[in-house]
Design an enzyme around this catalytic site. Sequence first.
Site, PDB file in Angstrom:
ATOM      1  N   ALA A 134      42.787  32.397  44.330  1.00  0.00           N
ATOM      2  CA  ALA A 134      44.058  32.995  45.340  1.00  0.00           C
ATOM      3  C   ALA A 134      45.100  32.242  43.740  1.00  0.00           C
ATOM      4  O   ALA A 134      44.663  31.244  43.458  1.00  0.00           O
ATOM      5  CB  ALA A 134      44.361  32.701  46.281  1.00  0.00           C
ATOM      6  N   ASP A 135      46.061  33.330  43.582  1.00  0.00           N
ATOM      7  CA  ASP A 135      46.611  33.188  42.753  1.00  0.00           C
ATOM      8  C   ASP A 135      47.952  33.263  42.800  1.00  0.00           C
ATOM      9  O   ASP A 135      48.273  35.408  44.039  1.00  0.00           O
ATOM     10  CB  ASP A 135      46.862  33.168  41.144  1.00  0.00           C
ATOM     11  CG  ASP A 135      48.073  32.592  40.298  1.00  0.00           C
ATOM     12  OD1 ASP A 135      46.861  31.455  40.141  1.00  0.00           O
ATOM     13  OD2 ASP A 135      48.398  32.775  40.162  1.00  0.00           O
TER      14      ASP A 135
END
Length: 208
Positions: free
Chosen positions: A77-78
Site C-alpha cells: 500500500a501507499d
Amino acid sequence: MTLADPALPRPRLILASASPRRFDLLSGAGLSPDAVEPTHIDEHEIPGELPGPLALRLAQEKAMAHPGSDDAFILAADTVVGVGRRILPKTETEAEARRCLDLLSGRNHRVFTGIAARGPDNRFAARVVETRVKFKRLSQPEIDAYIASGEWRGKAGGYAIQGRAGCFVINLIGSFTGVVGLPLYETANLLTGLGYPVTARMGEGGSA
C-alpha cells in the site's frame, strides 16, 4: 479444492510495508500478517503525475517488487495526500511539516491510499481509495504544539489522523482507515477476490 478448504494449510499473508499502522490495522481486523517484508522502490512522482495515480502506481510497484512465494499473498500500500493537483510530501523535517499544516489549515484535502495484492498463482489486483478530509483553521500555537509532538515525522501530508491531529478534523468523507494507511473494507474485498480466506481468518481472531 480451494485455498479456503480446511483440509489445506492456510496461505500466508505477507505485508510488503514497514508501516506499523498498516500492521496494526490488519491485526485488529483479525488478519495479522505472517511476515513483514518491505520492498524498496523509487517513490518520486513522475512530472505531472496526480496524487491518486501516484498512490496506485507506488502500491503496484511495491507489490510487484516482492519476489513472491508459492504459499503466500503479498499485500502492499501507499498513501498520498493531495491539495488539488499538488502532492504533499511524507514530511521528514519540521519545516516541511509546518508548510503542510499551514496549507491544510481551514481547507479540504484528499487522501489517496493505493492497495495492491498478489496471490500465490501470481494473480494481481489493485485499486486506489479516496477520502476527503477538512481541517479546522489552525492557530499558530496549535501548529507549534503539533510540531513539538513529533507525530508528523514520516507521515503523508505531515499529520497522523489517528493521533493528536484527529482534533483538527472537522469532516471526513470516505475511509478513516484509508487515511490511517490501509482502507480495511477495500483491502478485505481485494484479498477475498484473489482467494485469500479473509472470513476464516476473522473467525480465528487473528491467530496464526
